[in-house]
Design a protein around this motif. Structure first.
Motif, mmCIF file in Angstrom:
data_model
loop_
_atom_site.group_PDB
_atom_site.id
_atom_site.type_symbol
_atom_site.label_atom_id
_atom_site.label_comp_id
_atom_site.label_asym_id
_atom_site.label_seq_id
_atom_site.Cartn_x
_atom_site.Cartn_y
_atom_site.Cartn_z
ATOM 1 N N LEU A 27 -29.817 12.012 17.585
ATOM 2 C CA LEU A 27 -29.586 12.694 18.851
ATOM 3 C C LEU A 27 -28.567 13.795 18.578
ATOM 4 N N THR A 28 -28.967 15.036 18.804
ATOM 5 C CA THR A 28 -28.068 16.153 18.572
ATOM 6 C C THR A 28 -27.949 16.985 19.838
ATOM 7 N N GLY A 29 -26.990 17.887 19.853
ATOM 8 C CA GLY A 29 -26.755 18.746 21.002
ATOM 9 C C GLY A 29 -25.325 19.229 20.992
ATOM 10 N N GLU A 30 -25.043 20.156 21.880
ATOM 11 C CA GLU A 30 -23.691 20.691 21.962
ATOM 12 C C GLU A 30 -22.701 19.596 22.359
ATOM 13 N N THR A 31 -21.440 19.791 21.988
ATOM 14 C CA THR A 31 -20.385 18.871 22.390
ATOM 15 C C THR A 31 -20.298 18.812 23.910
ATOM 16 N N GLY A 32 -20.267 17.600 24.441
ATOM 17 C CA GLY A 32 -20.182 17.428 25.890
ATOM 18 C C GLY A 32 -21.512 17.394 26.595
ATOM 19 N N ALA A 33 -22.616 17.463 25.831
ATOM 20 C CA ALA A 33 -23.932 17.477 26.460
ATOM 21 C C ALA A 33 -24.332 16.107 26.999
ATOM 22 N N GLY A 34 -23.716 15.055 26.499
ATOM 23 C CA GLY A 34 -24.020 13.716 27.006
ATOM 24 C C GLY A 34 -24.579 12.765 25.969
ATOM 25 N N LYS A 35 -24.444 13.125 24.664
ATOM 26 C CA LYS A 35 -24.971 12.254 23.611
ATOM 27 C C LYS A 35 -24.294 10.890 23.637
ATOM 28 N N SER A 36 -22.962 10.904 23.715
ATOM 29 C CA SER A 36 -22.233 9.635 23.701
ATOM 30 C C SER A 36 -22.451 8.835 24.974
ATOM 31 N N ILE A 37 -22.816 9.508 26.058
ATOM 32 C CA ILE A 37 -23.080 8.799 27.311
ATOM 33 C C ILE A 37 -24.275 7.875 27.143
ATOM 34 N N ILE A 38 -25.290 8.341 26.414
ATOM 35 C CA ILE A 38 -26.461 7.505 26.161
ATOM 36 C C ILE A 38 -26.065 6.277 25.339
ATOM 37 N N GLN A 488 -33.984 -0.518 13.205
ATOM 38 C CA GLN A 488 -34.035 0.734 13.948
ATOM 39 C C GLN A 488 -32.632 1.339 14.001
ATOM 40 N N VAL A 489 -32.531 2.629 13.753
ATOM 41 C CA VAL A 489 -31.236 3.315 13.765
ATOM 42 C C VAL A 489 -31.277 4.455 14.779
ATOM 43 N N LEU A 490 -30.283 4.483 15.665
ATOM 44 C CA LEU A 490 -30.051 5.625 16.545
ATOM 45 C C LEU A 490 -28.751 6.254 16.097
ATOM 46 N N CYS A 491 -28.773 7.553 15.858
ATOM 47 C CA CYS A 491 -27.611 8.191 15.240
ATOM 48 C C CYS A 491 -27.262 9.487 15.967
ATOM 49 N N MET A 501 -32.868 14.055 7.801
ATOM 50 C CA MET A 501 -33.409 12.817 7.226
ATOM 51 C C MET A 501 -34.039 11.911 8.273
ATOM 52 N N SER A 502 -33.942 12.269 9.529
ATOM 53 C CA SER A 502 -34.424 11.379 10.593
ATOM 54 C C SER A 502 -35.944 11.377 10.663
ATOM 55 N N ASP A 503 -36.474 10.298 11.241
ATOM 56 C CA ASP A 503 -37.907 10.206 11.506
ATOM 57 C C ASP A 503 -38.248 10.799 12.870
ATOM 58 N N HIS A 504 -37.251 10.778 13.773
ATOM 59 C CA HIS A 504 -37.445 11.295 15.129
ATOM 60 C C HIS A 504 -36.179 12.050 15.536
ATOM 61 N N HIS A 505 -36.362 13.135 16.279
ATOM 62 C CA HIS A 505 -35.217 13.988 16.617
ATOM 63 C C HIS A 505 -35.238 14.281 18.114
ATOM 64 N N PHE A 506 -34.136 13.912 18.796
ATOM 65 C CA PHE A 506 -33.984 14.207 20.221
ATOM 66 C C PHE A 506 -32.876 15.245 20.390
ATOM 67 N N PHE A 507 -33.144 16.208 21.243
ATOM 68 C CA PHE A 507 -32.131 17.211 21.572
ATOM 69 C C PHE A 507 -31.636 16.951 22.986
#
Length: 572
Positions: A27-38, A488-491, A501-507
């Protein structure tokens, strides 16, 4: 693994439903976008501490749901059986609601549970690791359990054998210590129990005895009155020329002579006949009761004394005969146990010594096996650290020794992981390792070793790669990818090497819609992944060169994953 996550009115997320796959997802995105909220949402589903601050502004509650699919042998199912929670098709649904009024509603497969139960179950499903979050590996008190898990098959039988011997020794030792510390109280208690048991047994109480004695006392106390009443009653019914019984008898005879002349006469005859025989029976009963009457002044005295004795027992042992007898049985059992101990007092010290020796022998066998397992663990960790460019780092398992053996529930050992990150430095406890980059790599090395034995099906890394770059970043990416072959890894990451290196990429991005901030999530295909990796490489300005570099990263990552797969086949 986590199959689907639903979030409603949580922080800046209004509504979000996302499906996850096996393997490695970033899971990538700008700082503060809500990645850690998930990640916070998943953490709450796994039993993390909740707060009203998580509820979206203007909403009355936040609702979280997570659907997990687990292997048939997952330890989660043993817990579900323990708590009587039904499950089917190896699926587990975790639900949690946070209300403004402070109410916290947790469910597992639709069944209400408290937060402690949710946490206990959640910990067998999800493992969340953050950059500065000290989980199992950062808690020294949990290192022994990790060591035991590493050599599970060899250690568990020995640990079970030790615990049986230890519990036996502990029980005997407590009895012996209590005896020594309370010798006077012991003797006093023993004397009191003997007196009470003898007093209750000597009384030979019978159920409902007080009621029966009270009735008998009432009869004797009113002997004259009863005798006079019976005699007068019998005389009034049966004696004298005009005795009622004789008069009714004559009436009965007269009516019998006309009973066949009309139904009404027959009814009269039968009524008088019934009255005659009833009165005759009453007279006979009165005479019988009068004959049974017997005045015994000594018996009345005996009853009064007996009742007084029972009342004395009631004041001391219970309100009824049943309670007194029940108390008598209870103290008799206690007395028997104490007398057995009393009779074996001379042998008790020897029994304690023998039990201690047995526990010590079992504990030493367990310790020897742990020492061997520790050496094997050290070798495995060193290989992992070498892969992470920490070849000079020395990992060790420190067994605390005090000379005199100390018995614990888990054995004789206190274990803590130590680390020496640079030659010439003193080895320090792992929990006190300060460098974020070093801590990330050490944690990944340990997680790689323990991931299969722990049975965790979903592992979350929240920016554990902070503070590293270059070849170390690629090594971390390889290691996380390797872990994803078994769980399963969520990173969440800011490193393009890890994302590639990921198999799946969420923005993940946030937008302002109608003056409200909302977080959304998008699955990236290859062209979009190239753009996102280019952004991660260059920052705000994405150039043709950075796109080419991003594309190259994906190509290299694909090749690297093939190499890793050939080196270590997947267990999925």
């Amino acid at each position: 693994m986590l199959q689907e996550l639903a979030i409603h009115d949580f922080a800046i997320i209004e509504d979000l439903n996302v499906e996850f796959e096996a393997g490695m997802t970033v899971l990538t995105g700008e700082t503060g976008a809500g990645k850690s909220i998930i990640i916070d949402a998943v953490g709450l589903l796994a039993g993390g501490r909740g707060s009203q601050e998580f509820i979206r502004t203007g909403a009355s509650k936040a609702v979280l749901q997570g659907q997990f699919h687990l292997p048939a042998a997952a330890p989660t199912f043993a817990l579900l059986d323990q708590y009587g929670i039904a499950y089917a098709d190896q699926d587990v649904l975790l639900q949690r609601e946070l209300h403004r009024n402070g109410r916290n509603v947790c469910r597992v497969n639709g069944q209400l549970v408290n937060t402690l139960t949710l946490k206990e179950i959640g910990e067998t499903i999800v493992d969340i690791h953050g950059q500065n979050e000290h989980q199992e590996l950062m808690h020294p008190e949990k290192h022994l359990a990790l060591l035991d898990e590493f050599a599970h098959h060899e250690i568990v039988p020995l640990r079970t054998q030790y615990q049986t011997a230890y519990q036996h020794y502990k029980k005997l030792h407590q009895t012996y210590e209590k005896r020594l510390a309370n010798e006077k109280e012991w003797a006093q208690r023993l004397d009191m129990l003997r007196f009470q048991v003898k007093e209750i047994e000597t009384a030979q109480l019978q159920p409902d005895e007080v009621h029966q004695l009270t009735e008998e006392k009432l009869q004797l106390s009113n002997f004259q009155r009863i005798n006079q009443a019976l005699a007068t009653s019998y005389a009034a019914i049966s004696e004298g020329e005009t005795a009622p019984l004789d008069q009714i008898g004559r009436a009965m005879n007269e009516l019998q002579q006309i009973a066949d002349l009309a139904p009404a006469y027959r009814t009269l005859s039968e009524s008088v006949q019934s009255a005659y025989y009833t009165l005759q029976d009453a007279a006979s009963d009165i005479l019988q009761q009068a004959d049974l009457l017997e005045w015994d002044e000594n018996r009345l005295d005996e009853i009064e004394k007996r009742l007084e004795m029972i009342h004395q027992l009631q004041r001391k042992y219970g309100d009824s005969e049943a309670q007194i007898l029940a108390y008598g049985q209870k103290i008799k059992r206690e007395l028997t146990e104490m007398e057995n101990t009393e009779s074996n007092a001379a042998d008790l010290a020897d029994q304690v010594a023998a039990a201690r020796e047995q526990a010590l022998t079992s504990g030493q066998k367990l310790s020897q096996k742990r020492q061997t397992a520790a050496q094997q663990l050290v070798q495995a960790i060193h290989q992992q650290l070498k892969d992470l460019y920490m070849a000079k780092t020395v990992f060790s398992v420190h067994f605390k020794t005090t000379g005199t053996p100390h018995f614990f529930e888990t054995g004789l050992d206190e274990v803590e992981f130590y680390i020496q990150t640079n030659p010439g430095e003193t080895a320090k406890p792992l929990a006190k390792t300060a460098s974020g980059g070093e801590l990330s790599r050490i944690m990944l090395a340990l997680k790689t070793i323990f991931m299969r034995s722990q049975g965790i099906t979903s592992i979350i890394f929240d920016e554990v790669d902070t503070g590293v770059s270059g070849r170390v970043a690629q090594a971390i990416a390889d290691k996380i990818s390797g872990i994803a072959r078994f769980s399963q890894v969520l990173c969440i990451t800011h490193l393009p090497q890890v994302a590639a290196m990921s198999d799946h990429h969420f923005f993940i991005q946030k937008q302002v819609v109608q003056q409200r901030t909302r977080t959304s999530l998008k699955v990236l295909k290859t062209p979009e992944r190239i753009d996102e990796l280019a952004r991660m490489l260059s920052g705000t300005t994405v150039t043709k060169l950075t796109r080419e570099h991003a594309h190259e990263l994906l190509v290299l990552a694909k090749s690297e994953k093939k190499r890793l797969a050939a080196k270590q086949p997947s267990s999925k």
